[in-house]
Scaffold this motif. Structure first.
Motif, short mmCIF file in Angstrom:
data_model
loop_
_atom_site.label_atom_id
_atom_site.label_comp_id
_atom_site.label_asym_id
_atom_site.label_seq_id
_atom_site.Cartn_x
_atom_site.Cartn_y
_atom_site.Cartn_z
N ASP A 156 -11.43 -5.97 6.42
CA ASP A 156 -12.12 -4.68 6.42
C ASP A 156 -12.53 -4.32 7.85
O ASP A 156 -13.15 -5.11 8.56
CB ASP A 156 -13.36 -4.78 5.52
N ASP A 157 -12.16 -3.11 8.28
CA ASP A 157 -12.47 -2.71 9.66
C ASP A 157 -13.83 -2.06 9.82
O ASP A 157 -14.18 -1.57 10.90
CB ASP A 157 -11.39 -1.76 10.19
N GLY A 158 -14.62 -2.03 8.74
CA GLY A 158 -15.95 -1.44 8.80
C GLY A 158 -15.96 0.07 8.68
O GLY A 158 -17.01 0.70 8.72
N GLN A 159 -14.77 0.67 8.51
CA GLN A 159 -14.67 2.13 8.39
C GLN A 159 -13.92 2.52 7.13
O GLN A 159 -13.30 3.57 7.06
CB GLN A 159 -13.96 2.69 9.62
N GLY A 160 -13.95 1.63 6.14
CA GLY A 160 -13.33 1.93 4.86
C GLY A 160 -11.86 1.58 4.78
O GLY A 160 -11.22 1.84 3.75
N GLY A 161 -11.31 0.97 5.81
CA GLY A 161 -9.91 0.59 5.79
C GLY A 161 -9.73 -0.87 6.14
O GLY A 161 -10.69 -1.61 6.35
N HIS A 162 -8.47 -1.29 6.17
CA HIS A 162 -8.12 -2.64 6.57
C HIS A 162 -7.34 -2.56 7.86
O HIS A 162 -6.54 -1.66 8.07
CB HIS A 162 -7.26 -3.33 5.50
N ARG B 232 0.82 -1.21 0.00
CA ARG B 232 0.00 0.00 0.00
C ARG B 232 0.86 1.26 0.00
O ARG B 232 0.55 2.23 -0.69
CB ARG B 232 -0.93 0.00 1.22
#
Length: 674
Positions: free
Chosen positions: A320-326, A57
């Motif tokens: 996925d952390d549920g907030q748009g990220g990993h 990334r």
């Protein structure tokens, strides 16, 4: 899309849309470097590697960094699980130069594949004393352009040093009781008596060492050996390294208390640990060990099973952390408020207490890794706690799941075949034996070429890969086939194991009894890799010794036993100095010291079942079990063995001496317990 778009490796495919003009490892990549007169940038990792994703990334998806890489280097991406030979050779160079190693591995090579600069993860900006990746690229580019003769000299000297490293055993002798005692003493000194396991943080599951200790206890009666196994297995089973909801083990714990895991789940860890817990139950009758073995087996089948019947390599640490990220561990960790949302106040309080979920958290951002806290929770809470666990598992299933590396690695599937076959037999779960058989068929039909004598390293979606099998593939698959034969009595698996072990002797063995990780006709690297020490999995060397010893017992052919004894010479030399890195070799040494014991069970399937089960449950180190109908001639261990007074019988031989046949399970149990 770059040149990785057509690959089968999930790790390479993760990089197929990078702006970096990646090449797969190939002669064409090095020819391109020669044509352009630029260095090769070799990047090695694997699909479930957390820091590999981070570096991707930060750097490989960055357009500016990619422009520098494309302009001044030929960039080659390697999946270490697909090409363990390439990984081993250059990891040895990294460790020699830097004193440490790991993944992602970053190595700069000449167009002749000679390494001259090394590293692992590099950040996008300087931090913690590390240069940025762009600074490294610029430094290497400048050195290559302005001091090429110096770079070439360094590369030549490093390559010559690596090429000159080979193992010489002289007149190898297998380890004896003295070496086993010295290994036990060394392990005792390293044992963490308060927390289980060996050494400090990070703490890896010592699967192969535990197998040695169980066999040593069985042979000698050492209570100290058994206590180390029991304490470690209990600590891991209660810790965060074990998934308290869905079963299965993470790769390692970042701390010494087994609390916070590195959340990736590998097939090989779970296969090895499933077998350890099953063997602990076999030795002690421990119900917790039984539960963990079965839950781990079910995890492998449920979460790693492929449509073709094999087993995928791993589950990612990140999701996925549920907030748009990993984020690492996002799928597995819980806060107090999340427990309440799923369970309500009362059951959330019970769950927090049982699983050590605190307000401040045991992980990151107030979240906790689930651990099983209470050693002696009253039985009255058991049903309620099981209800809590089931509801949490159902709620977790709605979260974004970690990605799965779904390539099928030959060696690791061999380990899974052995674990599932034994676990299914011990606990009367024919579905697990069938899962082992189905995976073995995939290995036999898709991963095997040249009339059953050669193996390929991987497959994906039923399509075989192109990389040749390495020693651990042959050894672990042979081990899996031999175990499956012992459980099912289907002779085809014994013969298939023999074909693979013949290839080991013909293609992987040196004149002095040493073993190489690659075949004598494999792709030539700057060094032919060779390593007898166990790491996360049994070394191919030690695994081959174990399979050769067992096959020699089945067939009575001395050359297999002799090859095993020669290979074990390295265990004799290193047992006192490095027992933590020779667990499987030490376990094989215990089998040799015990005989190994040869057990032939004769009768029709239903009538011999009780004797057969008794034989499989024997704790004698390395016991080999053959079973078949009277008059069976395709298995040497069964030849000439028939019923006794019309009844099914078991024959036990040890050290080239056979005892009188027995017809009752308790008689067989006593014979195998002496």
């Amino acid at each position: 899309m770059n040149r990785l778009a057509g690959m089968t490796s999930p790790y390479l495919l993760q990089h197929a849309d990078n702006p970096v003009d990646w090449w797969p490892w190939s002669p064409e990549a090095f020819e391109e470097a020669r044509r352009r007169q630029v260095p090769v940038l070799l990047s090695v990792g694997y699909a479930s590697c957390h820091w590999c994703h981070v570096m991707a990334r930060e750097s490989f998806e960055d357009e500016a960094t990619a422009r520098v890489m494309n302009a001044h280097f030929v960039s080659v991406k390697v999946d270490r699980e697909e090409r363990p030979d390439v990984d081993a050779v250059y990891m040895e160079a990294v460790q020699a130069a830097t004193g440490q190693g790991g993944w992602p591995m970053t190595v700069f090579l000449t167009p002749d594949a000679e390494p001259f600069y090394f590293g692992t993860y590099f950040p996008p900006a300087p931090r913690h004393g590390m240069p940025s990746f762009r600074q490294v690229l610029e430094g290497v580019r400048t050195a290559w352009q302005e001091r090429r003769d110096e770079v070439a000299d360094v590369a030549s000297r490093i390559s010559a040093d690596l090429a000159g490293r080979s193992i010489r055993l002289g007149a190898p002798q297998p380890p004896g009781a003295e070496e086993m005692g010295a290994a036990l003493l060394g392990l005792t000194k390293d044992f963490d008596a308060s927390r289980g396991g060996f050494g400090g943080a990070p703490k890896f599951p010592p699967s192969m060492v535990l197998e040695f200790l169980l066999r040593h206890h069985a042979r000698t009666g050492s209570e100290g050996a058994l206590q180390m196994v029991q304490a470690t297995c209990e600590a891991m089973a209660r810790g965060g390294i074990y998934d308290q909801l869905g079963g299965g083990f993470a790769r390692y714990s970042v701390d010494a208390e087994w609390v916070v895991p590195h959340f990736e789940k590998m097939l090989y860890d779970n296969a090895l640990l499933c077998r350890v817990y099953a063997h602990l139950w076999r030795s002690t009758g421990d119900e917790r060990a039984r539960r963990i073995a079965l839950e781990t087996a079910d995890f492998m089948v449920r979460e790693l099973g492929t449509q073709q019947g094999g087993f995928a390599s791993a589950l990612d640490a990140d999701s996925d952390d549920g907030q748009g990220g990993h984020a690492e561990g996002a799928y597995y960790v819980w806060t107090r408020s999340q427990l309440t949302e799923v369970l309500g106040e009362d059951d959330a309080a019970l769950a927090a207490d049982c699983f050590r979920v605190t307000e401040e958290g045991t992980f990151e951002r107030g979240a906790s890794v689930l651990q099983l806290a209470d050693r002696d929770r009253p039985l009255a809470d058991a049903d309620r706690l099981e209800s809590v666990r089931r509801r949490l598992l159902e709620a977790r299933a709605a979260r974004p799941r970690p990605e799965r590396d779904d390539k099928v690695v030959t060696a690791w599937n061999g380990l899974a075949v052995a674990a599932l076959a034994e676990t299914g037999a011990y606990f009367e779960r024919p579905d697990l034996v069938e899962a082992a058989t189905t995976a073995a068929r995939l290995l036999a039909e898709v991963h095997t070429v040249e009339d059953g004598r050669r193996l390929l390293r991987t497959s994906r979606d039923g399509v075989p890969g192109t990389s040749a099998g390495v020693l651990e593939d042959y050894a672990d698959v042979a081990e899996g086939y031999l175990t499956l034969y012992a459980v099912t009595g289907e002779t085809d698996w014994l013969h298939r194991a023999g074909a693979l072990l013949d290839t080991v002797l013909e293609r992987f063995a040196g004149d002095d009894g040493t073993l190489y990780d690659t075949a004598d006709d494999a792709e030539r690297l700057i060094r032919r890799p060779q390593d007898p020490t166990d790491n996360a999995v049994p070394s191919g060397w030690n695994a081959a010794a174990g399979a050769l010893l067992a096959y020699g017992a089945y067939t009575g052919e001395h050359r297999y036993r002799q090859a095993a004894e020669q290979a074990l010479g390295v265990v004799r030399e290193l047992a006192a100095r490095a027992p933590r890195f020779l667990g499987w070799g030490l376990a094989v040494g215990e089998a040799l010291l015990d005989g190994p014991r040869e057990v032939a069970v004769v009768g029709e399937p239903e009538e011999r079942a009780a004797l057969h089960r008794t034989a499989l449950l024997a704790t004698a180190p390395g016991a080999v079990v053959a079973t078949g109908a009277p008059g069976e001639t395709s298995v040497p261990l069964l030849e000439g063995r028939g019923r006794v007074e019309g009844r099914p019988a078991a024959y036990v031989c040890r050290g080239f001496v056979c005892a009188a046949p027995v017809t009752e399970p308790d008689e067989l149990e006593r014979a195998l317990g002496d």
